[in-house]
Design an enzyme around this catalytic site. Sequence first.
Site, short mmCIF file in Angstrom:
data_model
loop_
_atom_site.label_atom_id
_atom_site.label_comp_id
_atom_site.label_asym_id
_atom_site.label_seq_id
_atom_site.Cartn_x
_atom_site.Cartn_y
_atom_site.Cartn_z
CB CYS A 161 14.46 29.00 -29.83
SG CYS A 161 14.73 30.30 -31.05
CB CYS A 341 15.72 34.89 -30.42
SG CYS A 341 14.28 33.97 -30.92
#
Length: 412
Positions: A161, A341
């Site tokens: 991430c 994301c």
Amino acid sequence: GLTYDIAIIGGGAAGISTAASILKRKPGITVAIVEPSGSHFYQPGWTLVGGGVFKQSQTRRPEKKLIPPGADWIQAAATGFEPDSHLVHLSNGSSVRYGILIVATGIMLDWDAVEGLSETLGRNGVTSNYRYDLAPYTWQLVQTLGRGNAVFTQPPMPIKCAGAPQKAMYLACDAWRRRGISDNIAVSFHTATPGLFGVKDYVPALMEYIERYRIDLQLKSNLVAVDGARQVATFSNVGADGATSRSEVEFAMLHAVPPQRAPDVIRNSPLAGKDGFVAVDPATLRHVKYDDIFALGDIAGTSNAKTAAAVRKQAPIVAVNALAALEGRPMVADYDGYGACPLTVERGKIVLAEFGYGGKLEPTLPTWLLDGRRPTHLAWLLKEYVMPLLYWDGMLKGRELMVEPRPLTSKS
Ligand code: FAD
């Protein structure tokens, strides 16, 4: 040792989802999940724990409750791979023989790669949303900080991430703005990467927040040491001329994200590619050399964003391809590199980056409803209310809402 049709190494987001998907499609085959941890963590929730939105306990569940019915849980770690003998060695001294092997160990957080960091985490104003036990400390620091330097860091790629280091920062800045103390806090973002975000379409919206929060953005600046007692962070910087220099920054609060790499058990195995991750075909996720091995999630040596969102798309693809391989059939499905994301730019608003291989934008919803390149409240609602449900009750259970394995288009 025991023998299974399919052995899955790692019972995290990827391992559980793939096991559930396989058993939904073909109940009755034997599946083992090798996972040492008694708990499973919803890591995407840690950003919201650090932002004071979720409680820590919302992000943790007992592993036992998540193992899909029909799968055997072997509570041990894999310690070695013998792909030519179809064998995995385990930390409990036994081994597993498999028809098909699926590797899903995740990525390793290398806290010790930053000198002095481990010793001071959780104290002296040093925190990280990358650890379950520390995410609440982030929010505690944000609430209690009155003045001084707040420093946020991002290591070199690859990391899971890649937006999470800056998400922590924006939520902190927003909290300080709401408390009316922004003028007393000098915020800086030191990232080892050459840009703020890897996909350029999302950079303008993020830069607006960098300016709004008056963040000092330091690119190619890599955290190398932390002196907790003195509250000083040391960075290695690459200048415009390419020359390297060191700088020291005093901090009242430091949010650190550690360098990340493939765990040694993979890196030192025949499964690893040059980068240490499992060498798989980017489309079928089958090993480039061993036809009976697949990998997905953060340990896959593919160029997608390492996210749970990627796992959601990969799991059904690995499930159908692994079943095909088990039955001696050719591959049937392709992964296009989708990952997502959700960048929490302020409380209540998210820039929702969704993209596949090569940074190609892959919005799930039509742009008129949700333009991921702009901050939207709808994306925040998805993150706070929809994605946790999709994770716990959809993906981990093998209920694949809106995820059909994509038919094979490659030659693999
Ligand atoms: P994991 O879920 O980490 O699971 C790996 C499992 O393998 C673990 O249970 C581990 O115990 C086990 N394991 C390790 N070594 C061995 C071994 N030798 N033998 C057996 N088992 C082993 N993703 C998003 O989609 N959206 C987000 O907003 C988002 N935000 C994030 C924020 C933070 C702070 C963090 C840390 C992550 C975030 N992610 C997000 C990323 C997401 O959590 C991961 O990409 C996802 O969990 C990957 O799944 P995985 O199964 O590959 O790895």
